[in-house]
Scaffold this active site. Structure first.
Site: not given
Length: 165
Positions: A56, A60, A122
Site C-alpha cells: 500500500e 501510494n 482507487r
C-alpha cells in the site's frame, strides 16, 4: 548482525533500496521486505500484514506521489521510491518515501475511502490498511516536498517479559 547475550540472540539489521516508481516494482518491494524480515521467523499472518502494508505504501508513492505525468514515459530518468527497513530486536521499522507532489491535507488523505484518484478505481483504503496491519504509522508530507511513510511492526519472536539468565 547478531549479538549473543547469554541464551538470547538479538538481531539488528538494516537495508536501503531505491527503485523506479513504476507499478511492477510494488511486487519487488513486497518480496524484498519479506526476505529481509525472514530471519525473525514471522508467522504467516505477520508476514502477510507486512507485505500488505508495504504494498500500500509503495503503491501510494507511485500513483499519488508522482501521478501519471511522472510515470517515466518520455523521460530520461524515472522518479524513484525509497525503501528503508531496520530490525531492532523483534521490531521491524519500514520507511517508504517519494520525492513527488506531497499531500496537502494528511488527515483527510488518511480518512478511509478518501481518494484523489476515483477515475482509477482507487478504494481510498491504503492508509487504513497500513494502520490496521502495522503497530504504528506516521505520515510526513507537504505539498511539493514528497511523502515519508514510517511504519513499525513488533513480531512475536521475543517475549514481552524478559527472563533473567
Amino acid at each position: 548482525m547478531e549479538f549473543g547475550t547469554g541464551s538470547r540472540t538479538i538481531l539488528k539489521n538494516e537495508m536501503k533500496l531505491h527503485f523506479d516508481a513504476i507499478s511492477v516494482n510494488e511486487a519487488f518491494a513486497r518480496v524484498a521486505v519479506a526476505a529481509f524480515v525472514a530471519p525473525l521467523n514471522p508467522t504467516m499472518e505477520e508476514l502477510s500484514d507486512i507485505k500488505t502494508a508495504v504494498s500500500e505504501a509503495v503503491t501510494n508513492a507511485i500513483i499519488h506521489g508522482y501521478d501519471e505525468e511522472f510515470s517515466g514515459k518520455d523521460q530520461d530518468v524515472c522518479p524513484q521510491v525509497y525503501l528503508q527497513c531496520r530490525i531492532s530486536e523483534d521490531v521491524l521499522y519500514v520507511e517508504v518515501e517519494d520525492k513527488g507532489k506531497g499531500i496537502e491535507d494528511i488527515d483527510r488523505a488518511m480518512e478511509p475511502l478518501f481518494t484523489t484518484k476515483p477515475e482509477m478505481d482507487r478504494s481510498g483504503m491504503g492508509f487504513a490498511f497500513m494502520e490496521a496491519f502495522m503497530d504504528d504509522l506516521e505520515v510526513i508530507s507537504a505539498p511539493f516536498q514528497g511523502t515519508l511513510v514510517r511504519m513499525q511492526k513488533k513480531l512475536g519472536t521475543i517475549p514481552w517479559i524478559r527472563q533473567e539468565d
